[in-house]
Design an enzyme around this catalytic site. Structure first.
Site: not given
Ligand code: AMP
Length: 133
Positions: A98, A100
């Site tokens: 993903h 950001h």
């Molecule tokens: P990463 O650390 O790059 O894997 O980022 C994962 C992101 O997913 C974090 O910024 C979390 O806040 C976000 N996240 C986790 N669970 C959910 C969810 N159910 N819906 C939307 N975002 C989420």
């Protein structure tokens, strides 16, 4: 065990969707750095950046650029951070690729957490030689 993003893509848990096509889903991050913080998620469950074919990454970046433009025009942010955490060592929490897209405002008080280092004499050239593609 499916990741949270697989559960969202499959419709098993809710999300706030901004965009969807055959290969990409865009949602709002549930714990945003700033409100509007968006996630451009590959529908195929590539664990990280390194695993994803370049053509699919290019499409994800195209969508991320559209998100960036939308954040600027609707929220009035002056900048964005566009980031991919690639592997646990980099802080990636969810092993499903993903991007950001984080709205940023002049003097918004957020700081990126990196401490920078420097090269010893001659070391930058040696790194350059080792890393040249
Ligand atoms: P990463 O650390 O790059 O894997 O980022 C994962 C992101 O997913 C974090 O910024 C979390 O806040 C976000 N996240 C986790 N669970 C959910 C969810 N159910 N819906 C939307 N975002 C989420």
């Amino acid at each position: 065990m499916p990741t949270v993003f697989e559960m969202i893509i499959n419709g098993d848990i809710p999300s706030t969707k901004l965009y969807e096509d055959d290969s990409v889903l865009v949602i709002l991050d549930i714990n945003p750095v700033q409100k509007g913080h968006s996630l451009v998620i590959s529908k195929k469950a590539y664990p990280n950046f390194t695993d994803c074919p370049a053509g699919e990454l290019a499409h994800m970046m195209e969508v991320a650029q559209r998100v960036d433009l939308r954040l600027r025009s609707v929220l009035g942010c002056q900048g964005t951070n566009i980031m991919i955490n690639n592997g646990p060592a980099s802080g990636q929490e969810i092993p499903h690729l993903h991007i950001h897209v984080i709205p940023r405002y002049d003097n918004d008080g957020q700081v990126l957490g990196f401490r920078k280092t420097s090269y010893d004499d001659g070391e930058i050239a040696a790194y350059g030689a080792r890393l040249a593609l």
